[in-house]
Design an enzyme around this catalytic site. Structure first.
Site, mmCIF file in Angstrom:
data_model
loop_
_atom_site.group_PDB
_atom_site.id
_atom_site.type_symbol
_atom_site.label_atom_id
_atom_site.label_comp_id
_atom_site.label_asym_id
_atom_site.label_seq_id
_atom_site.Cartn_x
_atom_site.Cartn_y
_atom_site.Cartn_z
ATOM 1 N N ARG A 4 0.194 -9.613 14.112
ATOM 2 C CA ARG A 4 -0.426 -8.394 13.383
ATOM 3 C C ARG A 4 -1.424 -8.857 12.071
ATOM 4 O O ARG A 4 -2.373 -8.309 11.725
ATOM 5 C CB ARG A 4 0.699 -7.685 12.880
ATOM 6 C CG ARG A 4 1.373 -6.734 13.856
ATOM 7 C CD ARG A 4 2.588 -5.989 12.940
ATOM 8 N NE ARG A 4 2.286 -4.983 12.277
ATOM 9 C CZ ARG A 4 3.111 -4.211 11.501
ATOM 10 N NH1 ARG A 4 4.145 -4.819 11.285
ATOM 11 N NH2 ARG A 4 2.616 -3.045 10.711
ATOM 12 N N ARG A 7 13.460 -9.469 6.006
ATOM 13 C CA ARG A 7 14.229 -7.931 5.950
ATOM 14 C C ARG A 7 15.278 -7.883 7.196
ATOM 15 O O ARG A 7 14.689 -8.260 8.441
ATOM 16 C CB ARG A 7 13.297 -7.167 6.147
ATOM 17 C CG ARG A 7 12.297 -7.011 4.909
ATOM 18 C CD ARG A 7 11.327 -5.528 4.816
ATOM 19 N NE ARG A 7 10.300 -5.376 5.908
ATOM 20 C CZ ARG A 7 9.180 -4.559 5.995
ATOM 21 N NH1 ARG A 7 8.862 -4.346 4.555
ATOM 22 N NH2 ARG A 7 8.432 -4.810 6.842
ATOM 23 N N ARG A 60 14.358 -5.706 12.611
ATOM 24 C CA ARG A 60 13.428 -4.881 13.538
ATOM 25 C C ARG A 60 12.493 -5.910 14.085
ATOM 26 O O ARG A 60 12.009 -6.795 13.716
ATOM 27 C CB ARG A 60 12.606 -4.053 12.374
ATOM 28 C CG ARG A 60 13.509 -2.684 12.163
ATOM 29 C CD ARG A 60 12.500 -1.595 11.721
ATOM 30 N NE ARG A 60 11.282 -2.025 11.053
ATOM 31 C CZ ARG A 60 10.759 -1.915 9.800
ATOM 32 N NH1 ARG A 60 11.459 -0.735 9.004
ATOM 33 N NH2 ARG A 60 9.469 -2.178 9.586
ATOM 34 N N ARG A 120 -11.242 0.705 9.954
ATOM 35 C CA ARG A 120 -10.946 -0.660 10.388
ATOM 36 C C ARG A 120 -11.888 -1.720 10.675
ATOM 37 O O ARG A 120 -11.879 -2.840 10.969
ATOM 38 C CB ARG A 120 -9.696 -0.599 11.691
ATOM 39 C CG ARG A 120 -8.458 0.116 11.036
ATOM 40 C CD ARG A 120 -7.750 0.127 12.347
ATOM 41 N NE ARG A 120 -6.510 0.950 11.847
ATOM 42 C CZ ARG A 120 -5.080 0.598 11.630
ATOM 43 N NH1 ARG A 120 -4.995 -0.898 11.575
ATOM 44 N NH2 ARG A 120 -4.028 1.397 11.132
ATOM 45 N N LYS A 169 0.847 -1.204 0.051
ATOM 46 C CA LYS A 169 0.082 0.148 0.062
ATOM 47 C C LYS A 169 0.944 1.318 -0.121
ATOM 48 O O LYS A 169 0.661 2.074 -0.752
ATOM 49 C CB LYS A 169 -0.684 0.101 1.120
ATOM 50 C CG LYS A 169 -2.016 -0.946 1.266
ATOM 51 C CD LYS A 169 -3.035 -0.486 2.313
ATOM 52 C CE LYS A 169 -2.691 -0.016 3.726
ATOM 53 N NZ LYS A 169 -2.198 -0.547 4.706
#
Length: 243
Positions: A201, A157, A190, A118, A43
Site C-alpha cells: 500500500r 494494531r 486485520r 491521486r 488524516k
C-alpha cells in the site's frame, strides 16, 4: 425522487442549532483543501476537526460515487455502467461528481478533498473544473511521515473481533500478549494491518501521489505537516498552516 424535508416536522432545537452554526460559519474565510497522506498518517483524525472548525464539507470520492450510484443521478448511472463492466470510473466522471457536490449548501464555505486527486492528470482536471467555477485549491496538507513509523503504528494494531476493542503492542498493549483483557479471547490482526500489505500500500501511495505533491509544490500551496507528532500537536500545526 425528492428528498425535501418539511421544516414544520424538524424539532426547533435542530433548526436553531443549524441557524447558529450557519451564523458562526458566515464569518469564516472560504477554504478549499486537499488532504494527502499514506494509510495511518492521521488524516482521518484531523479531517473532522478541520471540517468543523472551518465549516467545510468533507468530500470522500469513494463515498460520493456510492451515493451518486444509489441516487441514480445521471453521473451515478454512468459510474455504475463502468463498475458493472469491471472498469475504473473515469477521471472526468469523478470530477463531475465533485462538481455536483460543490453545489450543496454545506460546501458553501469550501471543501476538504480526501483520497483525490491521486494522479497528476486528476489534479489537472480538478484544477480546470475549479477554474470554471472561479475558484482554486487553497492548500494541500501533506501528512508527511516516515514509512518506518507508520509500520510501527499500523502493524502493532490488534483487535478483539467480537467487541471491536483494539490494542497496540507498543502504545496500548493487552495485559497478556495476544489476548483480550476482558474475555481472555485471542486477538486478531486485520489483513490490512500486516507488514506485507502495508508495504504494498505504501509503495502504491508513493508511486502515485508523490508526483501529485510535486505538482502542487510547484504551485506553492503545499504544507508539509509532521504527521509523526501526537494528534493534538498535528491539529495545532494545521491551525497555523490555515491561519
Amino acid at each position: 425522487m425528492s428528498t425535501s424535508v418539511n421544516l414544520e416536522d424538524v424539532p426547533s432545537e435542530s433548526i436553531m442549532s443549524e441557524l447558529l452554526r450557519r451564523m458562526k460559519c458566515s464569518s469564516k474565510p472560504d477554504k478549499r483543501l486537499i488532504l494527502i497522506g499514506p494509510p495511518g498518517s492521521g488524516k482521518g483524525t484531523q479531517s473532522p476537526i478541520i471540517k468543523d472548525e472551518y465549516c467545510l464539507c468533507h468530500l470522500a470520492t469513494g463515498d460520493m460515487l456510492r451515493a451518486a450510484v444509489a441516487a441514480k443521478t445521471p453521473l451515478g448511472i454512468k459510474a455504475k455502467e463502468a463498475m458493472d463492466k469491471g472498469e475504473l470510473v473515469s477521471d472526468d466522471l469523478v470530477v463531475g461528481i465533485i462538481d455536483e457536490a460543490l453545489k450543496k449548501p454545506s460546501c458553501q464555505k469550501g471543501f476538504i478533498l480526501d483520497g483525490f486527486p491521486r494522479t497528476v492528470v486528476q489534479a489537472e482536471k480538478l484544477d480546470v473544473m475549479l477554474q470554471n467555477r472561479g475558484t482554486k485549491v487553497d492548500k494541500v496538507l501533506n501528512f508527511a511521515i516516515d514509512d518506518a513509523i507508520l509500520e510501527e503504528r499500523i502493524t502493532g494494531r490488534w483487535i478483539h473481533p467480537a467487541s471491536g476493542r483494539s490494542y497496540h503492542t507498543k502504545f496500548a498493549p493487552p495485559k497478556v500478549p495476544g489476548t483480550d483483557d476482558v474475555t481472555g479471547e485471542p486477538l486478531i490482526q486485520r489483513k490490512d494491518d500486516t507488514a506485507a500489505v502495508l508495504k504494498s500500500r505504501l509503495e502504491a501511495f508513493h508511486r502515485q501521489t508523490e508526483p501529485v505533491i510535486d505538482y502542487y509544490t510547484k504551485k506553492g500551496n503545499v504544507v508539509n505537516l509532521p504527521a509523526e507528532k501526537p494528534p493534538q500537536a498535528v491539529t495545532a500545526e494545521v491551525k497555523t498552516a490555515l491561519s
